[in-house]
Design a protein around this motif. Structure first.
Motif, mmCIF file in Angstrom:
data_model
loop_
_atom_site.group_PDB
_atom_site.id
_atom_site.type_symbol
_atom_site.label_atom_id
_atom_site.label_comp_id
_atom_site.label_asym_id
_atom_site.label_seq_id
_atom_site.Cartn_x
_atom_site.Cartn_y
_atom_site.Cartn_z
ATOM 1 N N GLU A 140 0.822 -1.205 0.000
ATOM 2 C CA GLU A 140 0.000 0.000 0.000
ATOM 3 C C GLU A 140 0.860 1.261 0.000
ATOM 4 O OE1 GLU A 140 -3.181 -0.344 -0.428
ATOM 5 O OE2 GLU A 140 -2.956 -2.527 -0.296
ATOM 6 N N LEU A 141 0.212 2.365 -0.367
ATOM 7 C CA LEU A 141 0.845 3.678 -0.357
ATOM 8 C C LEU A 141 0.738 4.274 1.041
ATOM 9 C CD1 LEU A 141 2.086 5.359 -2.734
ATOM 10 C CD2 LEU A 141 -0.089 6.585 -2.835
ATOM 11 N N SER A 142 1.836 4.813 1.560
ATOM 12 C CA SER A 142 1.818 5.458 2.864
ATOM 13 C C SER A 142 1.210 6.856 2.760
ATOM 14 C CB SER A 142 3.241 5.555 3.419
ATOM 15 O OG SER A 142 3.280 6.356 4.590
ATOM 16 N N ASP A 143 0.629 7.332 3.854
ATOM 17 C CA ASP A 143 0.082 8.693 3.879
ATOM 18 C C ASP A 143 1.201 9.732 3.925
ATOM 19 O OD1 ASP A 143 -2.520 7.779 3.809
ATOM 20 O OD2 ASP A 143 -2.707 7.711 5.992
ATOM 21 N N GLU A 144 2.357 9.333 4.445
ATOM 22 C CA GLU A 144 3.484 10.253 4.559
ATOM 23 C C GLU A 144 4.313 10.228 3.275
ATOM 24 O OE1 GLU A 144 5.017 10.868 8.970
ATOM 25 O OE2 GLU A 144 5.210 8.787 8.328
ATOM 26 N N ILE A 145 4.670 11.413 2.806
ATOM 27 C CA ILE A 145 5.496 11.534 1.599
ATOM 28 C C ILE A 145 6.908 11.906 2.043
ATOM 29 C CG2 ILE A 145 5.812 12.740 -0.583
ATOM 30 C CD1 ILE A 145 2.822 13.217 -0.677
ATOM 31 N N ARG A 146 7.840 10.956 1.881
ATOM 32 C CA ARG A 146 9.192 11.152 2.395
ATOM 33 C C ARG A 146 10.247 10.797 1.362
ATOM 34 N NH1 ARG A 146 9.642 11.308 8.060
ATOM 35 N NH2 ARG A 146 7.709 10.904 9.211
ATOM 36 N N ASP A 147 11.313 11.581 1.358
ATOM 37 C CA ASP A 147 12.520 11.181 0.655
ATOM 38 C C ASP A 147 13.297 10.208 1.542
ATOM 39 O OD1 ASP A 147 13.279 14.397 -0.848
ATOM 40 O OD2 ASP A 147 12.279 12.662 -1.690
ATOM 41 N N THR A 148 14.038 9.305 0.926
ATOM 42 C CA THR A 148 14.984 8.472 1.654
ATOM 43 C C THR A 148 16.369 9.070 1.440
ATOM 44 O OG1 THR A 148 13.622 6.574 1.060
ATOM 45 C CG2 THR A 148 15.753 6.111 2.045
ATOM 46 N N ILE A 149 17.009 9.492 2.507
ATOM 47 C CA ILE A 149 18.279 10.204 2.386
ATOM 48 C C ILE A 149 19.368 9.453 3.145
ATOM 49 C CG2 ILE A 149 19.515 12.339 2.917
ATOM 50 C CD1 ILE A 149 16.867 13.829 2.596
ATOM 51 N N LEU A 150 20.468 9.148 2.447
ATOM 52 C CA LEU A 150 21.639 8.529 3.056
ATOM 53 C C LEU A 150 22.684 9.607 3.307
ATOM 54 C CD1 LEU A 150 21.973 5.377 0.763
ATOM 55 C CD2 LEU A 150 20.874 5.516 3.003
ATOM 56 N N THR A 151 23.273 9.563 4.518
ATOM 57 C CA THR A 151 24.232 10.593 4.914
ATOM 58 C C THR A 151 25.577 9.961 5.245
ATOM 59 O OG1 THR A 151 22.415 11.897 5.858
ATOM 60 C CG2 THR A 151 24.652 12.490 6.524
ATOM 61 N N PRO A 152 26.687 10.384 4.611
ATOM 62 C CA PRO A 152 28.006 9.855 4.970
ATOM 63 C C PRO A 152 28.367 10.282 6.399
ATOM 64 C CG PRO A 152 28.045 11.070 2.900
ATOM 65 C CD PRO A 152 26.744 11.373 3.554
ATOM 66 N N PRO A 153 29.399 9.695 7.041
ATOM 67 C CA PRO A 153 30.358 8.751 6.464
ATOM 68 C C PRO A 153 29.878 7.298 6.502
ATOM 69 C CG PRO A 153 31.028 9.288 8.691
ATOM 70 C CD PRO A 153 29.808 10.120 8.396
ATOM 71 N N ASP A 154 28.881 6.978 7.332
ATOM 72 C CA ASP A 154 28.317 5.638 7.277
ATOM 73 C C ASP A 154 26.868 5.769 6.840
ATOM 74 O OD1 ASP A 154 28.672 5.703 10.871
ATOM 75 O OD2 ASP A 154 27.268 6.774 9.608
ATOM 76 N N PHE A 155 26.198 4.649 6.698
ATOM 77 C CA PHE A 155 24.869 4.696 6.102
ATOM 78 C C PHE A 155 23.813 5.114 7.118
ATOM 79 C CE2 PHE A 155 27.034 2.230 2.883
ATOM 80 C CZ PHE A 155 26.468 2.714 1.721
ATOM 81 N N LEU A 156 23.965 6.326 7.637
ATOM 82 C CA LEU A 156 22.954 6.906 8.503
ATOM 83 C C LEU A 156 21.788 7.354 7.634
ATOM 84 C CD1 LEU A 156 22.089 8.082 11.297
ATOM 85 C CD2 LEU A 156 23.262 10.176 10.627
#
Length: 544
Positions: free
Chosen positions: A520-536
């Motif tokens: 299903e589609l979530s009600d929240e619209i979010r980007d998925t963002i990866l931040t260095p130096p590790d996969f935070l």
């Protein structure tokens, strides 16, 4: 100036990539700037060259900016950033004017106006094209214009390895800043240093991560990987577009059947002749690519098919030959007469919708470092790229980056020297079979576990194998002399990890990311963002 024998070279701007994005930037900068363009193969061996469709722009009186924006938002699963969509669509006329000024010969209609076709997701005819080989026309023209400029220095067979930053070079400076790149010159086998106050990554996408792809061999995620290692954030890598119609033929790997064919009335059929898209979407063959690709994948698995059929035989022979001359000739060589025969097609990995986070100037998180085209994440594509918006993005953001560089160059610091590449502790590899084995294993795992339809368990399996491969490849990289294959594999395994980690974070099905565990589609619209130096992973709400 002869740069061939120099190990360290100074420019105003270094551009990695010779496709539409990189050459637009180069040609939009003032002619007194010294510009280096690095191509890791031949100049035209870029994704732009192979684009068949065209450039989306609002040029017809019945069309409007608002309609183009709405179409893009809908196709992108409403994950598109409205400001980026508006910026890109409003830049359409300037992009077309730029291409015409360079001398690109687009197809004209009977009134000698630009002929407009329609593709999936578009509510109007707004695709300008050069028959069915638009990318070739654009790439050839831009390369010719660049070759005419004395200030643009074109380097072929030069493979960028990593971005040099003040932090990595241990140069004291008020901010971490990109100051150039290390790159392997394949003709000499030596690693050279290209220094400049501005560096642009225009390296294309990463769809060679998949076993079956429409992309040329250069699409190994180099720009995304280099930006990450330099310290840039990466967004929305789970959204990988699978083009619905890649030719299924043993003698024609990676040969795309343009979206425009469906735009001009071609049907998708099962072996019994059924137009099956009518069961999946009211837009039928003109539904967005994610819908069409998923429908084909479903029918192939349901019926145990190797391919489905694309059929344009109901259109007049003259119409087909006029609109698709390149396709007609190429397929005829393979024994398929598209005026009489149906075309066997399958989905194939086609486009990386995520990438390096940039602003409207193509500026990344690091000063002096830009990312343009498929390498970048501008917010335009959201969860699914709409057909022919990608070339438009290359030109709009390439020109925007040029303006931003001009506004910054007078105050930009220049660094004359950095430590040269250190190859003193490495050996020549005793065998390349290790690279080939890891390459095949990575691409097979991505195709089997991170494809059109996903599950959490499949993603976990993929991540486990990728992490093992990544360790093996990094050990190999540290101990042996660099080669093009090793550089590409190092980048591809990193970007594959990003794709999987982003996919695991998205607990919904949106656009190109479809998971059976969260259909299903979530009600929240979010980007998925990866931040260095590790996969935070951070997931701020998209500000639309």
């Amino acid at each position: 100036m002869n740069f061939a024998q120099q190990h360290s070279q100074q420019f105003d701007v270094v551009i990695i990539g010779s496709g539409g994005a990189g050459l637009t930037l180069a040609l939009s900068l003032p002619e007194h700037y010294q510009i280096a363009v690095l191509a890791k193969s031949h100049l035209q061996d870029a994704s732009t060259y192979f684009a068949q469709g065209g450039v989306a722009a609002v040029l017809d009186q019945e069309d409007s900016i608002e309609q183009h924006i709405d179409d893009t938002m809908i196709a992108g699963g409403h994950l598109c950033h409205l400001d980026a969509v508006k910026f890109t669509v409003e830049g359409g006329q300037d992009a077309v004017d730029f291409l015409l000024k360079q001398g690109v010969q687009f197809t004209l209609d009977e009134q000698e106006n630009l002929h407009l076709t329609r593709e999936g997701g578009h509510s109007q005819r707004r695709i300008i094209h050069a028959a069915d080989a638009t990318g070739k026309a654009i790439s050839t023209t831009l390369v010719e214009r660049a070759q005419e400029k004395e200030n643009i220095h074109l380097f072929e067979n030069v493979v960028a390895i990593d971005v040099i930053t003040t932090q990595k070079a241990q140069i004291e400076h008020s901010e971490n800043r990109a100051i150039g790149v290390y790159a392997l010159d394949e003709t000499t086998g030596e690693v050279k240093t290209f220094l400049a106050p501005f560096t642009a990554l225009a390296c294309g996408g990463a769809m060679k991560a998949y076993l079956y792809t429409s992309n040329p061999d250069i699409a190994t995620g180099d720009g995304i990987a280099m930006a990450w290692r330099a310290g840039c954030r990466i967004a929305n890598m789970e959204f990988n577009q699978f083009h619905p119609t890649c030719l299924y033929h043993p003698k024609a790997r990676s040969f795309l059947i343009t979206e425009a064919m469906r735009g001009e009335g071609a049907y998708l059929r099962l072996p019994d002749g059924e137009r099956f898209m009518l069961r999946f979407d009211e837009r039928a063959e003109l539904a967005p690519r994610d819908v069409v690709a998923r429908a084909i994948d479903y029918e192939m698995k349901r019926l145990g098919l190797r391919h489905v059929w694309l059929d344009i035989t109901h259109q007049p022979e003259s119409f087909v030959k006029e609109h698709f001359p390149t396709l007609y000739a190429r397929l005829l060589e393979l024994g398929i007469d598209i005026t009489k025969d149906k075309i066997p097609v399958v989905p194939a990995a086609h486009y990386t919708c995520g990438g390096v986070i940039v602003d409207q100037h193509s500026q990344t998180d690091i000063a002096g470092l830009y990312a343009i085209g498929e390498t970048s994440s501008t917010g335009l594509h959201g969860a699914n790229r709409m057909a022919s918006n990608s070339l438009l993005e290359c030109f709009v953001y390439g020109m925007s980056a040029a303006k931003h560089i001009q506004s910054q160059i007078d105050n930009a610091p220049r660094f004359d020297q950095v430590n040269p590449w250190d190859a003193s502790q490495v050996e020549h590899p005793d065998e390349d079979v290790v690279i080939l084995q890891n390459w095949d294993e990575l691409r097979t795992s991505m195709w089997n576990y991170v494809g059109i339809v996903r599950t959490t368990k499949r993603l976990e399996r993929a991540l486990h194998r990728i992490e093992m491969l990544k360790r093996e490849i990094e050990e190999y990289y540290q101990g042996y002399k660099v080669s093009k294959n090793l550089i590409e594999l190092r980048n591809l395994v990193l970007v594959s990890e990003m794709i999987v980690r982003c996919a695991m974070q998205r607990k919904e099905s949106r656009g190109l990311h479809y998971t059976l565990d969260y259909p299903e589609l979530s009600d929240e619209i979010r980007d998925t963002i990866l931040t260095p130096p590790d996969f935070l992973v951070s997931q701020p709400l998209v500000d639309n």
